[in-house]
Write a protein that holds these residues in place. Structure first.
Motif, mmCIF file in Angstrom:
data_model
loop_
_atom_site.group_PDB
_atom_site.id
_atom_site.type_symbol
_atom_site.label_atom_id
_atom_site.label_comp_id
_atom_site.label_asym_id
_atom_site.label_seq_id
_atom_site.Cartn_x
_atom_site.Cartn_y
_atom_site.Cartn_z
ATOM 1 N N LEU A 39 74.504 21.596 13.119
ATOM 2 C CA LEU A 39 74.044 21.162 14.436
ATOM 3 C C LEU A 39 73.430 19.780 14.278
ATOM 4 C CD1 LEU A 39 72.211 24.453 15.397
ATOM 5 C CD2 LEU A 39 74.388 23.682 16.315
ATOM 6 N N ASP A 40 73.872 18.831 15.067
ATOM 7 C CA ASP A 40 73.343 17.472 14.958
ATOM 8 C C ASP A 40 73.279 16.842 16.337
ATOM 9 O OD1 ASP A 40 72.309 15.209 13.834
ATOM 10 O OD2 ASP A 40 74.144 14.589 12.840
ATOM 11 N N ASP A 41 72.215 16.128 16.569
ATOM 12 C CA ASP A 41 71.995 15.453 17.834
ATOM 13 C C ASP A 41 71.062 14.280 17.554
ATOM 14 O OD1 ASP A 41 72.145 15.858 20.983
ATOM 15 O OD2 ASP A 41 70.095 15.244 20.477
ATOM 16 N N PRO A 42 71.216 13.153 18.237
ATOM 17 C CA PRO A 42 70.322 12.016 17.999
ATOM 18 C C PRO A 42 68.840 12.350 18.190
ATOM 19 C CG PRO A 42 72.196 11.315 19.304
ATOM 20 C CD PRO A 42 72.277 12.814 19.186
ATOM 21 N N SER A 43 68.532 13.391 18.960
ATOM 22 C CA SER A 43 67.129 13.759 19.167
ATOM 23 C C SER A 43 66.551 14.551 17.994
ATOM 24 C CB SER A 43 66.980 14.570 20.451
ATOM 25 O OG SER A 43 67.632 15.817 20.325
ATOM 26 N N PHE A 44 67.402 15.036 17.067
ATOM 27 C CA PHE A 44 66.926 15.769 15.897
ATOM 28 C C PHE A 44 66.515 14.783 14.811
ATOM 29 C CE2 PHE A 44 70.166 19.454 16.669
ATOM 30 C CZ PHE A 44 69.509 19.790 17.825
ATOM 31 N N PRO A 45 65.458 15.067 14.042
ATOM 32 C CA PRO A 45 65.092 14.190 12.930
ATOM 33 C C PRO A 45 66.128 14.244 11.807
ATOM 34 C CG PRO A 45 63.599 16.077 13.031
ATOM 35 C CD PRO A 45 64.497 16.140 14.235
ATOM 36 N N ALA A 46 66.858 15.349 11.701
ATOM 37 C CA ALA A 46 67.910 15.518 10.692
ATOM 38 C C ALA A 46 68.832 16.636 11.172
ATOM 39 C CB ALA A 46 67.291 15.883 9.350
ATOM 40 N N PRO A 47 70.064 16.689 10.655
ATOM 41 C CA PRO A 47 70.955 17.786 11.035
ATOM 42 C C PRO A 47 70.375 19.134 10.615
ATOM 43 C CG PRO A 47 72.176 16.076 9.886
ATOM 44 C CD PRO A 47 70.723 15.750 9.751
ATOM 45 N N ILE A 48 70.759 20.176 11.322
ATOM 46 C CA ILE A 48 70.385 21.542 10.979
ATOM 47 C C ILE A 48 71.634 22.233 10.448
ATOM 48 C CG2 ILE A 48 69.621 23.776 11.890
ATOM 49 C CD1 ILE A 48 68.108 22.168 14.066
ATOM 50 N N TYR A 49 71.516 22.802 9.249
ATOM 51 C CA TYR A 49 72.609 23.541 8.637
ATOM 52 C C TYR A 49 72.287 25.023 8.726
ATOM 53 C CZ TYR A 49 74.045 19.027 6.914
ATOM 54 O OH TYR A 49 74.439 17.719 6.836
ATOM 55 N N ALA A 50 73.263 25.826 9.146
ATOM 56 C CA ALA A 50 73.026 27.250 9.364
ATOM 57 C C ALA A 50 74.269 28.051 8.997
ATOM 58 C CB ALA A 50 72.667 27.486 10.827
ATOM 59 N N SER A 51 74.096 29.368 8.954
ATOM 60 C CA SER A 51 75.198 30.303 8.733
ATOM 61 C C SER A 51 75.223 31.286 9.894
ATOM 62 C CB SER A 51 75.001 31.069 7.428
ATOM 63 O OG SER A 51 75.015 30.200 6.334
#
Length: 71
Positions: A39-51
């Motif tokens: 999950l990535d969005d310019p408003s996030f400080p970094a991408p979120i990796y998930a399962s």
């Protein structure tokens, strides 16, 4: 158009912006299939990796992720 076997299994869009992609994976230990999600969005400080895994009830899914502890 033919999908690449190495490309994402699915993509999530909000309006015209893609903010997520998921790849089909298989766990080495158990052989269970799951989706590896970014999950990535310019408003996030970094991408979120998930399962994304099948829930025990067999009729739903669980999204498992953790946040890095960085300052």
């Amino acid at each position: 158009m033919v999908a690449s076997p190495f490309g994402p299994r699915c993509r999530l869009h909000r309006c015209a912006t893609e903010f997520s992609a998921a790849w089909k994976k298989t766990a080495r230990e158990t052989g269970r299939e799951y989706l590896s999600v970014k999950l990535d969005d310019p408003s996030f400080p970094a991408p979120i990796y998930a399962s994304l895994v099948d829930a025990e009830d067999g009729s739903s899914h669980n999204l498992i992720w953790s946040r890095r502890n960085g300052h």
